[in-house]
Design a protein around this motif. Structure first.
Motif, mmCIF file in Angstrom:
data_model
loop_
_atom_site.group_PDB
_atom_site.id
_atom_site.type_symbol
_atom_site.label_atom_id
_atom_site.label_comp_id
_atom_site.label_asym_id
_atom_site.label_seq_id
_atom_site.Cartn_x
_atom_site.Cartn_y
_atom_site.Cartn_z
ATOM 1 N N ILE A 65 -91.749 18.843 7.603
ATOM 2 C CA ILE A 65 -92.419 17.298 7.927
ATOM 3 C C ILE A 65 -92.760 17.009 9.509
ATOM 4 O O ILE A 65 -93.953 16.586 9.965
ATOM 5 C CB ILE A 65 -91.638 16.375 7.383
ATOM 6 N N TYR A 66 -92.074 17.571 10.464
ATOM 7 C CA TYR A 66 -91.983 17.393 11.840
ATOM 8 C C TYR A 66 -93.204 18.266 12.364
ATOM 9 O O TYR A 66 -94.213 17.685 12.886
ATOM 10 C CB TYR A 66 -90.724 17.774 12.558
ATOM 11 N N GLN A 67 -93.226 19.418 11.910
ATOM 12 C CA GLN A 67 -94.419 20.273 12.429
ATOM 13 C C GLN A 67 -95.576 19.782 11.666
ATOM 14 O O GLN A 67 -96.865 19.804 12.560
ATOM 15 C CB GLN A 67 -94.214 21.625 11.608
ATOM 16 N N SER A 68 -95.704 19.515 10.683
ATOM 17 C CA SER A 68 -97.238 18.898 9.853
ATOM 18 C C SER A 68 -97.591 17.475 10.715
ATOM 19 O O SER A 68 -98.567 17.726 11.171
ATOM 20 C CB SER A 68 -97.047 18.564 8.445
ATOM 21 N N TRP A 69 -96.616 16.776 11.038
ATOM 22 C CA TRP A 69 -97.099 15.454 11.395
ATOM 23 C C TRP A 69 -97.566 15.669 12.947
ATOM 24 O O TRP A 69 -98.468 15.139 13.517
ATOM 25 C CB TRP A 69 -95.984 14.152 11.325
ATOM 26 N N LEU A 70 -96.565 16.508 13.871
ATOM 27 C CA LEU A 70 -96.632 16.637 15.282
ATOM 28 C C LEU A 70 -97.991 17.396 15.449
ATOM 29 O O LEU A 70 -98.730 17.061 16.327
ATOM 30 C CB LEU A 70 -95.534 17.133 15.887
ATOM 31 N N THR A 71 -98.047 18.490 14.538
ATOM 32 C CA THR A 71 -99.410 19.178 14.927
ATOM 33 C C THR A 71 -100.658 18.407 14.661
ATOM 34 O O THR A 71 -101.718 18.760 15.436
ATOM 35 C CB THR A 71 -99.336 20.320 14.044
ATOM 36 N N TRP A 72 -100.732 17.656 13.735
ATOM 37 C CA TRP A 72 -101.834 16.764 13.344
ATOM 38 C C TRP A 72 -102.092 15.657 14.685
ATOM 39 O O TRP A 72 -103.216 15.351 15.311
ATOM 40 C CB TRP A 72 -101.916 16.200 11.886
ATOM 41 N N MET A 73 -100.963 15.110 14.709
ATOM 42 C CA MET A 73 -101.075 13.909 15.716
ATOM 43 C C MET A 73 -101.561 14.357 17.311
ATOM 44 O O MET A 73 -102.244 13.849 17.988
ATOM 45 C CB MET A 73 -99.780 13.375 15.916
#
Length: 485
Positions: free
Chosen positions: A443-451
């Motif tokens: 979850i952290y990786q998906s969200w931070l990568t996109w943001m």
């Protein structure tokens, strides 16, 4: 474990704030279920009471149950409280300071472009002959094609592109560092869990030896418990290695691995909820205003300015000259104008090349927009589902996992379940917790990568931190409860 111990354990959970901290609660309850299986840990502590001091025993017991000891109780740190200190540390990095210098350099480039293109030329001439002659001339080329204006526009657009690239780069840098901090926190939780497993297996091994002495357990089953202890020891060593690597990465990126950091799954949940509840037209509008598209859009404008610059550079700028000459007793005054004749080369090919550059830049912008739009749709589709699966996993760990561990321990001590089946079931419970850690990291990786890739991270963090800092002191926990519900 008696009711008094259970009540004290729950009270410690409420005081430490673990009931408002998502995954930490799940970890605590799972470790509680695995470590407090029907008085096994109490028996182990009681058998070693003569060798361990009371305060140390309390600390050991708290750590084994997944609870912080009284000496190490830490209050919940709100998102708006730890983020400003992290941003301050981030802004002091040499990479960020270099970006600030590049911005100043771009501002100076704009000032340099907004200067006159041609300087006046002064000419002096002396001729020694029968009649000496002297001449003085002054000439000035006019910026008839507005080279200065085009150069200024170009410098401004290049500065805006640089600012957009720096902003996007800074978002990606911050996302990388936040992800490193999140991975460090996950590795520490995995290390704590591995340590709890190791301590609990040691306690169970003591119980197994007592059962062997009473004839209730075979020697083979005791060896299985010893092998399980060896496995847990290796798992603890591997978890420690992963934690050291994660800490080293944080030091490499931020220069310190003891920065204030707290989990922000609830902020991601708020972001996903707002994006999900937003009307479709708003999403369609927001996709074209992503900060990551600013640079590509400015590239289109720059391509158009390049076409204007080719026209300005190839324009025929006239030169006006003024001269004074003295030959003997005769005084002469002259005025002249010269204009280049673009007969042999009218530079039409250069203009065509610049026009093609506009089409290339426009297609590049459309391609960039298409990629970001597709990624945005994917994130807005996948992130809520990841959060739902995370919530489902948490509920399963809190309810089913705890009940299964308790029932399993009762059956093992009663002899209804063999030691091999008991150990296999405990490994499954432990694996479910580690899978949950991987899910949270995803979850952290998906969200931070996109943001970071879309350039939305810093605006979102600054806005969220400002909202939380302006909220009353009781709001963070209330917000956590709302998200958890």
């Amino acid at each position: 474990m008696n009711k008094t111990t259970l009540a004290r354990t729950l009270a410690c959970l409420f005081r430490s704030g673990l009931l408002s901290c998502g995954l930490v609660l799940a970890a605590g309850l799972l470790a509680f279920a695995l470590a407090a299986e029907n008085d096994t840990l109490d028996v182990f502590l009681e058998t070693n009471a003569l060798e361990t001091k009371a305060p140390e025993a309390e600390v050991f017991k708290a750590q084994s149950l997944g609870l912080p000891a009284k000496e190490t109780d830490a209050p919940y740190v709100a998102f708006g409280q730890w983020l400003p200190a992290l941003l301050t540390q981030f802004n002091q990095l040499p990479e960020v300071q270099a970006q600030l210098t590049r911005q100043q350099q771009a501002e100076l480039a704009i000032q340099a472009a907004d200067r006159a293109v041609y300087n006046p030329e002064l000419g002096l001439n002396y001729q020694n002959a029968d009649t000496d002659s002297y001449s003085l001339g002054l000439s000035q080329t006019l910026d008839w094609g507005d080279k200065r204006g085009v150069a200024t526009k170009r410098a401004e657009l290049e500065a805006q592109i640089m600012f957009a690239d720096i902003g996007l780069e800074r978002n990606q840098m911050l996302a990388e560092r936040l992800l490193a901090l999140a991975e460090q926190a996950q590795s520490r939780k995995a290390l704590t869990f591995a340590e709890q497993q190791l301590r609990f297996t040691k306690a169970q091994l003591g119980i197994a030896k007592q059962r062997l002495a009473a004839g209730d357990l075979s020697n083979v089953e005791l060896q299985l418990m010893q092998l399980e202890l060896a496995t847990n020891t290796a798992d603890y060593a591997l978890a420690e290695q992963v934690a050291l690597v994660a800490g080293g990465k944080v030091i490499e990126l931020l220069g310190d691995n003891n920065l204030a950091f707290s989990e922000f799954i609830k902020e991601i949940h708020v972001f996903a909820t707002q994006a999900k509840q937003a009307p479709a037209p708003e999403l369609d509008t927001s996709k074209s205003t992503l900060p990551a598209l600013a640079s590509a859009y400015q590239q289109v404008l720059l391509a158009r300015v390049n076409a204007m610059q080719v026209k300005a550079d190839t324009s025929a700028d006239p030169t006006i000259s003024l001269g004074a000459e003295k030959e003997g007793t005769d005084n002469k005054l002259g005025v002249g104008v010269s204009i280049p004749l673009q007969v042999r080369n009218n530079y039409s090919e250069l203009q065509a090349v610049a026009d093609k550059g506009i089409a290339i830049a426009e297609q590049g912008y459309l391609a960039r927009e298409r990629v970001l739009t597709a990624k945005q749709k994917h994130v807005l589709y996948a992130l809520p589902r990841l959060l739902e699966r995370y919530q489902d996993w948490r509920e399963l760990v809190q309810v089913s996992g705890a009940k299964a561990a308790k029932s399993l321990s009762q059956q093992w001590q009663a002899g209804d379940v063999s030691t091999s089946e008991y150990l296999q079931s405990r490994r499954q419970l432990a694996a479910s917790y580690l899978v949950g850690l991987n899910l949270e990291t995803a979850i952290y990786q998906s969200w931070l990568t996109w943001m970071g890739e879309s350039g939305q991270l810093m605006p979102f963090l600054n806005g969220t931190a400002e909202q939380i800092s302006q909220a009353p002191s009781h709001m963070p926990n209330a917000a956590v409860r709302t998200v958890n519900q």
